[in-house]
Design a protein around this motif. Structure first.
Motif, PDB file in Angstrom:
ATOM      1  N   ARG A  57       1.531  -0.323   3.086  1.00 53.59           N
ATOM      2  CA  ARG A  57       0.438   0.649   2.965  1.00 53.59           C
ATOM      3  C   ARG A  57       0.916   1.947   2.322  1.00 53.59           C
ATOM      4  O   ARG A  57       0.296   2.469   1.394  1.00 53.59           O
ATOM      5  CB  ARG A  57      -0.131   0.928   4.355  1.00 53.59           C
ATOM      6  CG  ARG A  57      -1.234   1.930   4.395  1.00 53.59           C
ATOM      7  CD  ARG A  57      -1.722   2.096   5.826  1.00 53.59           C
ATOM      8  NE  ARG A  57      -2.718   3.131   5.905  1.00 53.59           N
ATOM      9  CZ  ARG A  57      -2.876   3.927   6.939  1.00 53.59           C
ATOM     10  NH1 ARG A  57      -2.114   3.791   8.003  1.00 53.59           N
ATOM     11  NH2 ARG A  57      -3.788   4.850   6.946  1.00 53.59           N
ATOM     12  N   PHE A  58       2.038   2.470   2.813  1.00 48.37           N
ATOM     13  CA  PHE A  58       2.521   3.748   2.303  1.00 48.37           C
ATOM     14  C   PHE A  58       3.231   3.637   0.969  1.00 48.37           C
ATOM     15  O   PHE A  58       3.415   4.654   0.290  1.00 48.37           O
ATOM     16  CB  PHE A  58       3.376   4.460   3.352  1.00 48.37           C
ATOM     17  CG  PHE A  58       2.548   4.970   4.491  1.00 48.37           C
ATOM     18  CD1 PHE A  58       1.602   5.965   4.294  1.00 48.37           C
ATOM     19  CD2 PHE A  58       2.677   4.433   5.765  1.00 48.37           C
ATOM     20  CE1 PHE A  58       0.807   6.417   5.325  1.00 48.37           C
ATOM     21  CE2 PHE A  58       1.886   4.882   6.810  1.00 48.37           C
ATOM     22  CZ  PHE A  58       0.944   5.876   6.589  1.00 48.37           C
ATOM     23  N   SER A  59       3.607   2.431   0.566  1.00 47.64           N
ATOM     24  CA  SER A  59       4.177   2.291  -0.785  1.00 47.64           C
ATOM     25  C   SER A  59       3.134   2.693  -1.827  1.00 47.64           C
ATOM     26  O   SER A  59       3.473   3.266  -2.855  1.00 47.64           O
ATOM     27  CB  SER A  59       4.684   0.866  -1.034  1.00 47.64           C
ATOM     28  OG  SER A  59       3.619  -0.062  -1.143  1.00 47.64           O
ATOM     29  N   GLY A  60       1.868   2.403  -1.526  1.00 48.58           N
ATOM     30  CA  GLY A  60       0.796   2.820  -2.428  1.00 48.58           C
ATOM     31  C   GLY A  60       0.514   4.312  -2.355  1.00 48.58           C
ATOM     32  O   GLY A  60       0.423   4.997  -3.374  1.00 48.58           O
ATOM     33  N   PHE A  61       0.406   4.837  -1.139  1.00 52.02           N
ATOM     34  CA  PHE A  61       0.122   6.267  -0.960  1.00 52.02           C
ATOM     35  C   PHE A  61       1.253   7.149  -1.469  1.00 52.02           C
ATOM     36  O   PHE A  61       1.022   8.215  -2.033  1.00 52.02           O
ATOM     37  CB  PHE A  61      -0.123   6.599   0.514  1.00 52.02           C
ATOM     38  CG  PHE A  61      -1.373   6.020   1.097  1.00 52.02           C
ATOM     39  CD1 PHE A  61      -2.507   5.789   0.330  1.00 52.02           C
ATOM     40  CD2 PHE A  61      -1.434   5.704   2.444  1.00 52.02           C
ATOM     41  CE1 PHE A  61      -3.661   5.255   0.881  1.00 52.02           C
ATOM     42  CE2 PHE A  61      -2.586   5.166   3.009  1.00 52.02           C
ATOM     43  CZ  PHE A  61      -3.700   4.942   2.221  1.00 52.02           C
ATOM     44  N   MET A  62       2.489   6.709  -1.246  1.00 42.46           N
ATOM     45  CA  MET A  62       3.651   7.521  -1.616  1.00 42.46           C
ATOM     46  C   MET A  62       4.202   7.148  -2.997  1.00 42.46           C
ATOM     47  O   MET A  62       5.170   7.744  -3.453  1.00 42.46           O
ATOM     48  CB  MET A  62       4.747   7.369  -0.555  1.00 42.46           C
ATOM     49  CG  MET A  62       4.363   7.940   0.799  1.00 42.46           C
ATOM     50  SD  MET A  62       5.580   7.590   2.090  1.00 42.46           S
ATOM     51  CE  MET A  62       7.074   8.318   1.413  1.00 42.46           C
ATOM     52  N   ASN A  63       3.557   6.174  -3.611  1.00 45.76           N
ATOM     53  CA  ASN A  63       3.890   5.771  -4.972  1.00 45.76           C
ATOM     54  C   ASN A  63       5.359   5.351  -5.125  1.00 45.76           C
ATOM     55  O   ASN A  63       6.100   5.914  -5.929  1.00 45.76           O
ATOM     56  CB  ASN A  63       3.534   6.883  -5.967  1.00 45.76           C
ATOM     57  CG  ASN A  63       3.482   6.362  -7.381  1.00 45.76           C
ATOM     58  OD1 ASN A  63       3.189   5.198  -7.616  1.00 45.76           O
ATOM     59  ND2 ASN A  63       3.779   7.238  -8.336  1.00 45.76           N
TER      60      ASN A  63
END
Length: 134
Positions: A57-63
């Motif tokens: 999930r956070f790989s997308g948010f944190m790029n």
């Protein structure tokens, strides 16, 4: 949001949980102790799954990009009353991304994980997140 699962057991045998299209067997007798997970291991599996879901999930948010993530979870069980008292986890993120902010990722996992936050109310959790450059 609500969740539901269906579980069943057979006397002196094993049990299973039906979750959507998945069936997870678990042990309820000593005969299965070496072959299938017990409820405590399923609990730790749920905890692990929560963290790995949030890595994605956070790989997308944190790029950031990563090739895989691995987690090792250990728990201390007390006898009286029987309960999990302490959980320790080590999360490894395999990546070539030098801009991955590991501390922010850890903070987000620990702040926004549904299972993580639920468990944290009843026992202490200590964790480490490591970036493994590929």
């Amino acid at each position: 949001m609500e969740y539901s699962v269906k579980a069943s057991s057979s006397s002196k045998k094993s049990a299973s949980i039906q979750i959507k299209q998945s069936k997870i067997n678990f042990g309820i007798t000593p005969e299965f102790a070496d072959t299938i997970p017990n409820p405590a291991k399923l609990f730790l599996g749920s905890f692990s799954s929560c963290i790995l879901k949030n890595v994605e999930r956070f790989s997308g948010f944190m790029n950031f990009e990563y090739s895989k993530a691995e987690i090792l979870v250990k728990a201390i069980r007390l006898e009286k009353p029987p309960r999990i008292d302490k959980i320790n986890y080590e999360l490894k993120i395999y990546s070539t991304d030098t801009n991955l902010n590991v501390e922010l990722l850890k903070k987000n996992i620990e702040k926004f994980g549904t299972i993580f936050n639920t468990v944290q109310l009843s026992c202490s959790i200590d964790g480490d997140v490591k970036l493994i450059y590929e």
